[in-house]
Design an enzyme around this catalytic site. Structure first.
Site, PDB file in Angstrom:
ATOM      1  N   ASP A 168       0.690  -1.121  -0.040  1.00 43.23           N
ATOM      2  CA  ASP A 168      -0.153   0.021  -0.025  1.00 43.23           C
ATOM      3  C   ASP A 168       0.749   1.139   0.160  1.00 43.23           C
ATOM      4  OD1 ASP A 168      -1.821   1.975   1.978  1.00 43.23           O
ATOM      5  OD2 ASP A 168      -2.453   1.493   0.256  1.00 43.23           O
ATOM      6  N   CYS A 170     -21.668  -2.919 -17.353  1.00 43.28           N
ATOM      7  CA  CYS A 170     -22.300  -2.525 -15.775  1.00 43.28           C
ATOM      8  C   CYS A 170     -21.706  -1.136 -15.584  1.00 43.28           C
ATOM      9  CB  CYS A 170     -21.869  -3.483 -14.722  1.00 43.28           C
ATOM     10  SG  CYS A 170     -22.115  -3.231 -13.063  1.00 43.28           S
ATOM     11  N   CYS A 181     -21.859   5.933  -6.471  1.00 41.78           N
ATOM     12  CA  CYS A 181     -20.907   6.882  -5.532  1.00 41.78           C
ATOM     13  C   CYS A 181     -21.792   8.271  -5.131  1.00 41.78           C
ATOM     14  CB  CYS A 181     -19.620   7.190  -6.386  1.00 41.78           C
ATOM     15  SG  CYS A 181     -18.899   8.246  -5.676  1.00 41.78           S
ATOM     16  N   CYS A 241     -18.611   1.780  -3.902  1.00 40.96           N
ATOM     17  CA  CYS A 241     -18.319   1.259  -5.122  1.00 40.96           C
ATOM     18  C   CYS A 241     -17.678   0.012  -5.102  1.00 40.96           C
ATOM     19  CB  CYS A 241     -17.472   2.356  -5.868  1.00 40.96           C
ATOM     20  SG  CYS A 241     -15.836   2.493  -5.064  1.00 40.96           S
ATOM     21  N   CYS A 263     -20.362  -4.098  -6.261  1.00 44.36           N
ATOM     22  CA  CYS A 263     -19.886  -4.683  -7.482  1.00 44.36           C
ATOM     23  C   CYS A 263     -20.585  -6.127  -7.646  1.00 44.36           C
ATOM     24  CB  CYS A 263     -18.398  -4.976  -7.499  1.00 44.36           C
ATOM     25  SG  CYS A 263     -17.630  -5.732  -9.014  1.00 44.36           S
TER      26      CYS A 263
HETATM   27  C1  B12 Z   1      -4.252   6.503  -3.279  1.00 45.79           C
HETATM   28  C2  B12 Z   1      -4.904   5.215  -2.910  1.00 45.79           C
HETATM   29  C3  B12 Z   1      -6.068   5.661  -2.674  1.00 45.79           C
HETATM   30  C4  B12 Z   1      -6.898   6.948  -2.484  1.00 45.79           C
HETATM   31  C5  B12 Z   1      -7.135   7.258  -4.369  1.00 45.79           C
HETATM   32  C6  B12 Z   1      -7.735   6.017  -4.902  1.00 45.79           C
HETATM   33  C7  B12 Z   1      -7.503   5.764  -6.554  1.00 45.79           C
HETATM   34  N1  B12 Z   1      -8.384   4.987  -7.244  1.00 45.79           N
HETATM   35  O1  B12 Z   1      -6.325   6.175  -6.819  1.00 45.79           O
HETATM   36  C8  B12 Z   1      -8.221   6.867  -2.010  1.00 45.79           C
HETATM   37  C9  B12 Z   1      -7.914   7.146  -0.632  1.00 45.79           C
HETATM   38  C10 B12 Z   1      -9.530   7.694  -2.396  1.00 45.79           C
HETATM   39  C11 B12 Z   1      -8.300   5.477  -1.863  1.00 45.79           C
HETATM   40  C12 B12 Z   1      -9.365   4.802  -1.412  1.00 45.79           C
HETATM   41  C13 B12 Z   1      -9.790   3.366  -1.419  1.00 45.79           C
HETATM   42  N2  B12 Z   1      -8.770   2.404  -1.529  1.00 45.79           N
HETATM   43 CO1  B12 Z   1      -6.832   2.892  -1.937  1.00 45.79          CO
HETATM   44  N3  B12 Z   1      -5.119   2.898  -2.332  1.00 45.79           N
HETATM   45  C14 B12 Z   1      -4.179   4.079  -2.994  1.00 45.79           C
HETATM   46  C15 B12 Z   1      -2.819   3.489  -3.442  1.00 45.79           C
HETATM   47  C16 B12 Z   1      -1.850   3.946  -2.210  1.00 45.79           C
HETATM   48  C17 B12 Z   1      -2.363   4.181  -4.568  1.00 45.79           C
HETATM   49  C18 B12 Z   1      -3.497   3.907  -5.642  1.00 45.79           C
HETATM   50  C19 B12 Z   1      -2.839   4.726  -7.101  1.00 45.79           C
HETATM   51  O2  B12 Z   1      -1.861   4.592  -7.507  1.00 45.79           O
HETATM   52  N4  B12 Z   1      -3.621   5.816  -7.580  1.00 45.79           N
HETATM   53  C20 B12 Z   1      -3.258   6.538  -8.674  1.00 45.79           C
HETATM   54  C21 B12 Z   1      -4.455   6.621  -9.701  1.00 45.79           C
HETATM   55  C22 B12 Z   1      -3.947   7.039 -11.162  1.00 45.79           C
HETATM   56  O3  B12 Z   1      -4.905   5.163  -9.980  1.00 45.79           O
HETATM   57  P1  B12 Z   1      -6.434   4.958 -10.393  1.00 45.79           P
HETATM   58  O4  B12 Z   1      -7.229   6.335 -10.564  1.00 45.79           O
HETATM   59  O5  B12 Z   1      -7.048   4.078  -9.341  1.00 45.79           O
HETATM   60  O6  B12 Z   1      -6.046   4.543 -11.913  1.00 45.79           O
HETATM   61  C23 B12 Z   1      -5.521   3.199 -12.022  1.00 45.79           C
HETATM   62  C24 B12 Z   1      -6.296   2.290 -12.832  1.00 45.79           C
HETATM   63  O7  B12 Z   1      -7.658   2.754 -12.621  1.00 45.79           O
HETATM   64  C25 B12 Z   1      -5.543   2.519 -14.091  1.00 45.79           C
HETATM   65  N5  B12 Z   1      -6.363   3.148 -15.028  1.00 45.79           N
HETATM   66  C26 B12 Z   1      -6.453   4.499 -14.833  1.00 45.79           C
HETATM   67  N6  B12 Z   1      -7.033   4.977 -15.927  1.00 45.79           N
HETATM   68  C27 B12 Z   1      -7.420   3.749 -16.783  1.00 45.79           C
HETATM   69  C28 B12 Z   1      -8.119   3.791 -17.838  1.00 45.79           C
HETATM   70  C29 B12 Z   1      -8.243   2.440 -18.502  1.00 45.79           C
HETATM   71  C30 B12 Z   1      -9.020   2.407 -19.697  1.00 45.79           C
HETATM   72  C31 B12 Z   1      -7.931   1.546 -17.651  1.00 45.79           C
HETATM   73  C32 B12 Z   1      -8.229  -0.103 -18.246  1.00 45.79           C
HETATM   74  C33 B12 Z   1      -7.361   1.693 -16.440  1.00 45.79           C
HETATM   75  C34 B12 Z   1      -6.948   2.977 -16.276  1.00 45.79           C
HETATM   76  O8  B12 Z   1      -4.478   2.757 -13.918  1.00 45.79           O
HETATM   77  C35 B12 Z   1      -4.194   3.500 -12.994  1.00 45.79           C
HETATM   78  C36 B12 Z   1      -2.965   3.163 -12.054  1.00 45.79           C
HETATM   79  O9  B12 Z   1      -2.805   1.816 -11.678  1.00 45.79           O
HETATM   80  C37 B12 Z   1      -3.172   1.949  -3.521  1.00 45.79           C
HETATM   81  C38 B12 Z   1      -1.970   1.093  -2.993  1.00 45.79           C
HETATM   82  C39 B12 Z   1      -0.898   1.197  -4.145  1.00 45.79           C
HETATM   83  N7  B12 Z   1       0.269   1.462  -3.816  1.00 45.79           N
HETATM   84  O10 B12 Z   1      -1.200   0.976  -5.369  1.00 45.79           O
HETATM   85  C40 B12 Z   1      -4.075   1.533  -2.441  1.00 45.79           C
HETATM   86  C41 B12 Z   1      -5.348   0.597  -2.840  1.00 45.79           C
HETATM   87  C42 B12 Z   1      -5.783   0.865  -4.238  1.00 45.79           C
HETATM   88  N8  B12 Z   1      -6.567   1.046  -2.123  1.00 45.79           N
HETATM   89  C43 B12 Z   1      -7.118  -0.057  -1.809  1.00 45.79           C
HETATM   90  C44 B12 Z   1      -8.450  -0.027  -0.916  1.00 45.79           C
HETATM   91  C45 B12 Z   1      -8.969  -1.280  -0.279  1.00 45.79           C
HETATM   92  C46 B12 Z   1      -9.177   1.238  -0.959  1.00 45.79           C
HETATM   93  C47 B12 Z   1     -10.655   1.327  -0.629  1.00 45.79           C
HETATM   94  C48 B12 Z   1     -11.518   0.311  -0.806  1.00 45.79           C
HETATM   95  C49 B12 Z   1     -10.789   1.742   1.079  1.00 45.79           C
HETATM   96  C50 B12 Z   1     -11.869   1.895   1.493  1.00 45.79           C
HETATM   97  N9  B12 Z   1     -12.893   1.074   1.887  1.00 45.79           N
HETATM   98  O11 B12 Z   1     -12.080   3.259   1.788  1.00 45.79           O
HETATM   99  C51 B12 Z   1     -11.038   2.702  -1.192  1.00 45.79           C
HETATM  100  C52 B12 Z   1     -11.598   2.430  -2.652  1.00 45.79           C
HETATM  101  C53 B12 Z   1     -11.923   3.475  -3.361  1.00 45.79           C
HETATM  102  C54 B12 Z   1     -11.480   3.323  -4.999  1.00 45.79           C
HETATM  103  N10 B12 Z   1     -12.440   2.997  -5.506  1.00 45.79           N
HETATM  104  O12 B12 Z   1     -10.332   3.193  -5.279  1.00 45.79           O
HETATM  105  C55 B12 Z   1      -6.643  -1.291  -2.206  1.00 45.79           C
HETATM  106  C56 B12 Z   1      -7.271  -1.982  -3.266  1.00 45.79           C
HETATM  107  C57 B12 Z   1      -7.442  -3.299  -3.373  1.00 45.79           C
HETATM  108  C58 B12 Z   1      -8.027  -3.962  -4.738  1.00 45.79           C
HETATM  109  N11 B12 Z   1      -8.937  -5.011  -4.532  1.00 45.79           N
HETATM  110  O13 B12 Z   1      -7.934  -3.344  -5.614  1.00 45.79           O
HETATM  111  C59 B12 Z   1      -5.023  -0.881  -2.263  1.00 45.79           C
HETATM  112  C60 B12 Z   1      -4.480  -1.538  -3.671  1.00 45.79           C
HETATM  113  C61 B12 Z   1      -4.150  -0.804  -1.396  1.00 45.79           C
HETATM  114  C62 B12 Z   1      -3.769  -2.488  -0.998  1.00 45.79           C
HETATM  115  N12 B12 Z   1      -2.360  -2.695  -0.784  1.00 45.79           N
HETATM  116  O14 B12 Z   1      -4.759  -3.398  -0.541  1.00 45.79           O
HETATM  117  N13 B12 Z   1      -7.113   4.652  -2.140  1.00 45.79           N
END
Ligand code: B12
Length: 362
Positions: free
Chosen positions: A142, A200, A207, A253, A257
């Site tokens: 994380d 879906c 949200c 969210c 699912c």
């Molecule tokens: C910062 C962070 C948050 C932030 C921002 C979330 C986010 N989505 O970025 C906040 C505080 C909001 C958050 C919330 C939560 N988090 Co969080 N978070 C992180 C962290 C530290 C980094 C995530 C990251 O890199 N964000 C950067 C942005 C760019 O990523 P992104 O928007 O998600 O986009 C990614 C993909 O969607 C994809 N993507 C982007 N655009 C597109 C477009 C297309 C077409 C495609 C295919 C893909 C794609 O690429 C991006 C990079 O991988 C990770 C741990 C880690 N080191 O990875 C944990 C992590 C993702 N979190 C986790 C969890 C459990 C949660 C929560 C459920 C906790 C809760 N219940 O409150 C919520 C869920 C909210 C959500 N829907 O994400 C888990 C997820 C496990 C899993 N099954 O996926 C992780 C992996 C931690 C862990 N080690 O277990 N989190």
């Protein structure tokens, strides 16, 4: 690339050890983050990371594992289920006097649990590899500058859903991720190519704060998980009502699912609810003094927000709940805690006054 029988044997042994150590699944992938680095860059440019400076500060390390861990040749990616059996999720949101705490935070801090298990896995590999040197290995969970879901997708553990969570077709998404970076030449697993979200949009639609600016794109500044955990200051007024009774994190969210009908409850002791946090009354938690908060959140992810933000979050939830003399007294009693708490307490008192003036929530 050709792999020796020894490294093929080691790879399958690693997966067996992973299951013994409590992981639900283990995969091996190349370290290169590929397109996820571009998504991260685009996300940061839109300021979607808000106050999470750590996401921007270490972008280069996230985008280049070689810089994070020189000599890295393979990443062992693992997932661990965390949903305890029998706990409510979305249905709890209708109970306005009950606190909703994200299900990942009901027990012990998963960072420690997963890091300990990954370090154990590294020691097994080291022993197995002797007398040959297995090189250095490092566990990440994380908070490390790793794009974890990208690793997991490349390791075949699932696809990235429209809610940006990693989803697995046999287990849904109630699981944590962790990685072990190694300098070993291990055979890679096939990445999860296909995305099974189809048409879906349940996650995007549910949200409460409309934090998704589109599929796969989360504006964290609007996300209730960010607002209740990461945000240090005042919660913007426009989101307070939508927060409802959520006081730490948000599962909407994730819980909605449809793939979570395959989710497997965990019997991992560390993730079992403590102090009845899976179904506690808002008022009881608001009445915790600082010493009780410190004691009851020892070893829990909740400890991270500190007592002031704990009161801030609960004050907002009480402002969204039922009006009673007990609630009004408890809110008034916290007005002098700090300017941040006072601001949110006053908001809550005003909300409850207005509601009762309209004959609501009594
Ligand atoms: C910062 C962070 C948050 C932030 C921002 C979330 C986010 N989505 O970025 C906040 C505080 C909001 C958050 C919330 C939560 N988090 Co969080 N978070 C992180 C962290 C530290 C980094 C995530 C990251 O890199 N964000 C950067 C942005 C760019 O990523 P992104 O928007 O998600 O986009 C990614 C993909 O969607 C994809 N993507 C982007 N655009 C597109 C477009 C297309 C077409 C495609 C295919 C893909 C794609 O690429 C991006 C990079 O991988 C990770 C741990 C880690 N080191 O990875 C944990 C992590 C993702 N979190 C986790 C969890 C459990 C949660 C929560 C459920 C906790 C809760 N219940 O409150 C919520 C869920 C909210 C959500 N829907 O994400 C888990 C997820 C496990 C899993 N099954 O996926 C992780 C992996 C931690 C862990 N080690 O277990 N989190």
């Amino acid at each position: 690339m050709e792999y020796s029988n020894a490294s093929i044997a080691l790879a399958s042994q690693i997966k067996r050890w992973g299951l013994e150590l409590g992981f639900a699944e283990v995969g091996i992938c190349p370290p290169e983050p590929e397109r996820h680095a571009q998504y991260l860059n685009a996300w940061l440019k839109q300021q979607y990371h808000g106050e999470m400076d750590y996401m921007a500060e270490r972008e280069a390390l996230r985008a280049d594992p070689e810089r994070l861990f020189p000599g890295v040749r393979s990443v062992i990616a693992a997932r661990m289920d965390y949903l305890p059996a029998g706990v409510e999720t979305l249905t709890l949101l209708d109970h306005s006097e009950t606190a909703y705490i994200a299900r990942y935070a009901l027990g012990r801090d998963y960072h420690k649990t997963l890091r300990r298990r990954l370090a154990k896995l590294a020691s097994y590999i080291r022993d197995y590899h002797r007398p040959d040197d297995s090189g250095t290995m490092r566990p990440f969970v994380d908070s490390a500058p790793v794009l974890e879901r990208g690793c997991a997708e490349r390791a075949g553990l699932g696809w990235i859903g429209k809610n940006t969570m990693l989803i697995n077709s046999r287990a849904g998404s109630w699981f944590f991720l962790g990685e072990l970076f190694t300098q070993l030449a291990l055979p890679f697993d096939a990445p999860t190519e296909q995305n099974h979200c189809g048409s879906c949009t349940a996650c995007l639609d549910i949200c409460p704060t409309k934090a998704f600016s589109g599929p796969f794109e989360l504006d964290a500044r609007k996300c209730i998980s960010y607002l209740t955990i990461e945000l240090k200051g005042a919660i913007p007024l426009q989101y307070r009502k939508a927060i409802g009774n959520r006081i730490f994190g948000c599962d909407d969210c994730n819980a909605v699912c449809p793939w979570n009908k395959f989710a497997r409850p965990t019997d991992e002791q560390d993730f079992q609810p403590r102090h009845g946090l899976d179904n506690a009354a808002l008022l009881d938690l608001f009445l915790w003094d600082e010493a009780t908060f410190a004691k009851r959140t020892e070893g829990s992810p909740i400890r991270r927000i500190g007592y002031q933000r704990w009161l801030r979050n609960i004050a907002v939830a009480l402002g969204n709940g039922k009006r009673s003399e007990k609630v009004l007294d408890a809110l008034r009693a916290r007005r002098d805690h700090s300017p941040l708490v006072r601001e949110h307490v006053d908001w809550a008192l005003e909300e409850l006054e207005q509601a009762s003036a309209r004959g609501l929530r009594t």
